[in-house]
Design an enzyme around this catalytic site. Structure first.
Site, PDB file in Angstrom:
ATOM      1  N   HIS A   1      39.004  35.536  59.719  1.00 26.97           N
ATOM      2  CA  HIS A   1      38.464  35.814  60.911  1.00 26.97           C
ATOM      3  C   HIS A   1      37.900  37.016  60.879  1.00 26.97           C
ATOM      4  CE1 HIS A   1      37.005  34.844  65.034  1.00 26.97           C
ATOM      5  NE2 HIS A   1      38.086  35.075  65.573  1.00 26.97           N
TER       6      HIS A   1
ATOM      7  N   ASP B   1      30.097  38.693  58.759  1.00 29.35           N
ATOM      8  CA  ASP B   1      30.857  39.871  58.310  1.00 29.35           C
ATOM      9  C   ASP B   1      30.399  40.341  56.844  1.00 29.35           C
ATOM     10  OD1 ASP B   1      32.865  39.907  60.184  1.00 29.35           O
ATOM     11  OD2 ASP B   1      33.658  37.939  59.542  1.00 29.35           O
TER      12      ASP B   1
ATOM     13  N   HIS C   1      31.955  29.251  56.593  1.00 25.55           N
ATOM     14  CA  HIS C   1      31.868  29.179  58.100  1.00 25.55           C
ATOM     15  C   HIS C   1      32.538  27.713  58.493  1.00 25.55           C
ATOM     16  CE1 HIS C   1      31.789  29.732  62.456  1.00 25.55           C
ATOM     17  NE2 HIS C   1      31.539  30.957  62.232  1.00 25.55           N
TER      18      HIS C   1
ATOM     19  N   SER D   1      40.002  33.477  67.887  1.00 27.75           N
ATOM     20  CA  SER D   1      40.050  34.550  69.000  1.00 27.75           C
ATOM     21  C   SER D   1      40.021  33.911  70.303  1.00 27.75           C
ATOM     22  CB  SER D   1      39.178  35.884  68.716  1.00 27.75           C
ATOM     23  OG  SER D   1      37.880  35.585  68.475  1.00 27.75           O
TER      24      SER D   1
ATOM     25  N   ARG E   1      23.559  35.994  62.952  1.00 29.54           N
ATOM     26  CA  ARG E   1      24.150  37.567  63.361  1.00 29.54           C
ATOM     27  C   ARG E   1      24.217  38.138  61.912  1.00 29.54           C
ATOM     28  NH1 ARG E   1      29.951  35.753  65.279  1.00 29.54           N
ATOM     29  NH2 ARG E   1      29.779  34.472  63.301  1.00 29.54           N
TER      30      ARG E   1
HETATM   31  N1  CMX Z   1      35.311  31.987  49.151  1.00 33.43           N
HETATM   32  C1  CMX Z   1      36.105  31.015  48.507  1.00 33.43           C
HETATM   33  N2  CMX Z   1      36.473  29.890  48.824  1.00 33.43           N
HETATM   34  C2  CMX Z   1      36.024  29.367  50.141  1.00 33.43           C
HETATM   35  C3  CMX Z   1      35.289  30.167  50.901  1.00 33.43           C
HETATM   36  C4  CMX Z   1      34.585  31.577  50.413  1.00 33.43           C
HETATM   37  N3  CMX Z   1      34.087  32.380  51.065  1.00 33.43           N
HETATM   38  N4  CMX Z   1      34.906  29.673  51.933  1.00 33.43           N
HETATM   39  C5  CMX Z   1      35.462  28.393  51.830  1.00 33.43           C
HETATM   40  N5  CMX Z   1      36.205  28.294  50.797  1.00 33.43           N
HETATM   41  C6  CMX Z   1      36.981  27.131  50.374  1.00 33.43           C
HETATM   42  C7  CMX Z   1      38.038  27.060  51.469  1.00 33.43           C
HETATM   43  O1  CMX Z   1      38.996  27.899  51.339  1.00 33.43           O
HETATM   44  C8  CMX Z   1      38.606  25.660  51.067  1.00 33.43           C
HETATM   45  O2  CMX Z   1      39.247  25.514  50.054  1.00 33.43           O
HETATM   46  P1  CMX Z   1      40.473  24.754  50.166  1.00 33.43           P
HETATM   47  O3  CMX Z   1      40.168  23.343  50.094  1.00 33.43           O
HETATM   48  O4  CMX Z   1      41.117  24.895  48.698  1.00 33.43           O
HETATM   49  O5  CMX Z   1      41.619  25.212  51.100  1.00 33.43           O
HETATM   50  C9  CMX Z   1      37.080  24.865  50.769  1.00 33.43           C
HETATM   51  O6  CMX Z   1      36.253  26.139  50.480  1.00 33.43           O
HETATM   52  C10 CMX Z   1      36.557  24.262  51.880  1.00 33.43           C
HETATM   53  O7  CMX Z   1      36.368  25.024  53.227  1.00 33.43           O
HETATM   54  P2  CMX Z   1      35.376  24.680  54.253  1.00 33.43           P
HETATM   55  O8  CMX Z   1      35.706  23.641  55.013  1.00 33.43           O
HETATM   56  O9  CMX Z   1      33.978  24.903  53.730  1.00 33.43           O
HETATM   57  O10 CMX Z   1      35.490  25.917  55.113  1.00 33.43           O
HETATM   58  P3  CMX Z   1      36.861  26.281  56.316  1.00 33.43           P
HETATM   59  O11 CMX Z   1      36.187  25.789  57.610  1.00 33.43           O
HETATM   60  O12 CMX Z   1      38.275  25.755  55.833  1.00 33.43           O
HETATM   61  O13 CMX Z   1      36.894  27.909  56.257  1.00 33.43           O
HETATM   62  C11 CMX Z   1      36.279  30.069  56.525  1.00 33.43           C
HETATM   63  C12 CMX Z   1      35.888  28.744  56.965  1.00 33.43           C
HETATM   64  C13 CMX Z   1      35.465  30.915  57.202  1.00 33.43           C
HETATM   65  C14 CMX Z   1      37.824  30.399  56.753  1.00 33.43           C
HETATM   66  C15 CMX Z   1      36.118  30.105  55.104  1.00 33.43           C
HETATM   67  O14 CMX Z   1      34.687  29.860  54.765  1.00 33.43           O
HETATM   68  C16 CMX Z   1      36.481  31.614  54.533  1.00 33.43           C
HETATM   69  O15 CMX Z   1      37.620  31.758  54.174  1.00 33.43           O
HETATM   70  N6  CMX Z   1      35.602  32.638  54.343  1.00 33.43           N
HETATM   71  C17 CMX Z   1      35.882  33.851  53.751  1.00 33.43           C
HETATM   72  C18 CMX Z   1      36.380  34.745  55.016  1.00 33.43           C
HETATM   73  C19 CMX Z   1      35.539  35.252  56.013  1.00 33.43           C
HETATM   74  O16 CMX Z   1      34.395  35.577  55.724  1.00 33.43           O
HETATM   75  N7  CMX Z   1      35.899  34.676  57.302  1.00 33.43           N
HETATM   76  C20 CMX Z   1      35.010  35.264  58.534  1.00 33.43           C
HETATM   77  C21 CMX Z   1      34.517  33.917  59.128  1.00 33.43           C
HETATM   78  C22 CMX Z   1      33.706  34.507  60.258  1.00 33.43           C
HETATM   79  C23 CMX Z   1      34.320  35.131  61.369  1.00 33.43           C
HETATM   80  O17 CMX Z   1      35.315  34.521  62.172  1.00 33.43           O
HETATM   81  O18 CMX Z   1      34.287  36.549  61.579  1.00 33.43           O
END
Ligand code: CMX
Length: 436
Positions: free
Chosen positions: A273, A375, A320, A243, A329
């Site tokens: 996000h 979240d 994250h 964002s 948070r």
């Molecule tokens: N559940 C399942 N798998 C997850 C995961 C979760 N909560 N978090 C990360 N992973 C997976 C990723 O999808 C990725 O898989 P692939 O290699 O198959 O694509 C792998 O683990 C490695 O990811 P990472 O490097 O640890 O994390 P990223 O930087 O790629 O992603 C985030 C970060 C937040 C998008 C991810 O942790 C996620 O999808 N979390 C769940 C959604 C969420 O809670 N988002 C809110 C974040 C805070 C905000 O912005 O408000």
């Protein structure tokens, strides 16, 4: 020029000179090597933005101009000193000026926003009303933000030949108008969709977050206190999150604050996000339904979490891109819940999920951070206080996020940052690089 703007430009002038000097004298300095994996992996860790409002440490979490969330809770002005939460107006001042505000500063901003909030043109509500009620609140929110850009002081001044030196001033005016009006827009959408269009007028004597709570229909001190905390902790997360970066990128083309913020809000609406806060609630409820219990056991939750992963889905609220520890948070919201509503069923559930999900995600191997983010608990907290309509949660996140990303935009214009234009390359180019 009002006193806030006068102070801001006096603070900014030496910084603007410093930046000019930095670029002129040290522009050739190499600051970082970047790997192919970083570029193709979402540019994680690649330093490519300058944002001073806040800084995210992977181990310790966010600091706003150097202050941690516990420090903000102690040191920012409150309505109720004994048992209250900091006023978001104070955090806005801190991010803008770089130092803590006095009570008078906070009062000045509260008053400014209450006054500016009165000027929303009627067509903005017509635009919201033209959308189906079941359009997601983020669609309605963002449509209203765009519709408000007819009021943009920046665009008008630009067309009238505004000099570059004054971009920040017109941006400041748009930002102050926009921030002041977001609680009215958010509450209007909430009452339209979930409360039979029974709207509640703002109370100009209330603070910004207190008014949001009031206009949504929650007049208790408890909900107002929660809303102030919610608005503070979601406000900023340095410059590279989706964002903030989207707002900055679009703003770098000199798009007005409404267009720029709208871009940020489109990004916030993604499930990875800001939409994650409502997805957490859907995940918890699906789990309860499928297990057939309002309070599944830790073992049942573990099994359900493994099942979620085996279906190729994410567990929302965990992980994250930068953080490598439990998000402060999350911690502060858990402390708040433990203090005021420890018995609330959703809080009990969130605690049990916290006991097992990091361990489950840890078995996945490739995940960088198995810990909860903001979240993982925010929806459960809102819901426990009676704000049970999940689709509004991302809108509330968006109202709060305006404070950080729009302060960043004012500073972008003070610094005179140029249009952002990274280089892209083809897959063949990357293949050649890999060989060479
Ligand atoms: N559940 C399942 N798998 C997850 C995961 C979760 N909560 N978090 C990360 N992973 C997976 C990723 O999808 C990725 O898989 P692939 O290699 O198959 O694509 C792998 O683990 C490695 O990811 P990472 O490097 O640890 O994390 P990223 O930087 O790629 O992603 C985030 C970060 C937040 C998008 C991810 O942790 C996620 O999808 N979390 C769940 C959604 C969420 O809670 N988002 C809110 C974040 C805070 C905000 O912005 O408000």
């Amino acid at each position: 020029m009002d006193c806030l703007k006068e102070l801001l430009i006096s603070i900014a002038k030496p910084e603007i000179e410093l930046l000019k000097e930095l670029r002129k004298k040290h522009g050739d300095k190499v600051i970082q090597e970047v790997t192919l994996g970083q570029v193709l992996g979402g540019m994680k860790g690649v330093v490519s933005l300058m944002t001073s409002t806040s800084k995210l440490d992977p181990e310790n979490g966010i600091r706003f101009r150097g202050y941690s969330i516990p420090e903000l809770r102690e040191q920012l002005p409150k309505i109720n000193e004994k048992d209250g939460e900091p006023l978001p107006e104070g955090l806005f001042y801190l991010m803008l000026m770089g130092s803590l505000p006095t009570k008078a500063d906070v009062h000045f901003i509260s008053h400014q926003w209450a006054t500016r909030a009165q000027g929303i043109p009627s067509h903005v509500f017509d635009v919201i009303n033209a959308l189906p009620k079941d359009a997601h609140p983020m669609i309605q929110f963002n449509s209203a933000i765009l519709a408000m850009s007819t009021e943009s002081a920046f665009r008008k001044a630009y067309l009238n030949g505004m000099s570059k030196e004054n971009y920040w001033d017109a941006t400041y005016e748009g930002v102050m108008d926009l921030i002041s009006r977001l609680p009215i827009i958010a509450a209007y959408i909430y009452r339209r969709v979930f409360h039979d269009e029974k709207y509640i007028d703002m109370d100009p004597s209330l603070d910004w977050a207190g008014n949001l709570s009031h206009m949504m229909g929650f007049d208790s001190d408890e909900v107002k206190r929660l809303m102030r905390l919610y608005m503070v902790i979601h406000a900023d997360h340095e410059g590279g999150n989706v964002s903030a970066h989207a707002t900055h990128l679009v703003g770098s083309a000199l798009a007005n604050p409404y267009y720029s913020f709208s871009a940020g809000m489109n990004g916030l609406a993604g499930p990875l996000h800001g939409m994650a806060n409502q997805d957490v609630m859907h995940w918890l409820n699906r789990m309860k339904r499928e297990i057939g219990s309002e309070q599944p056991s830790v073992d049942q939750i573990r099994e359900y979490a493994f099942e979620t992963l085996s279906k190729g889905q994410v567990i929302p609220g965990y992980g994250h891109a930068v953080l490598r520890k439990t998000d402060p948070r999350f911690t502060v919201q858990m402390e708040f819940a433990e203090k005021y509503i420890p018995e609330a069923p959703y809080i009990q559930l969130v605690k049990k999920v916290f006991q097992v999900v990091p361990e489950v995600l840890g078995t996945k191997g490739k995940i960088q951070n198995p810990w909860p983010n903001v979240d993982a608990i925010s929806g459960s907290l809102l819901s426990s206080y009676g704000i049970t309509e999940y689709p509004i949660y991302t809108v509330l996140f968006g109202v709060s996020r305006s404070l950080g990303v729009l302060t960043q935009l004012i500073w972008d214009r003070l610094y005179g940052l140029p249009i952002e234009r990274p280089k892209s390359q083809t897959l063949d180019w990357f293949m050649d690089k890999a060989k060479g």
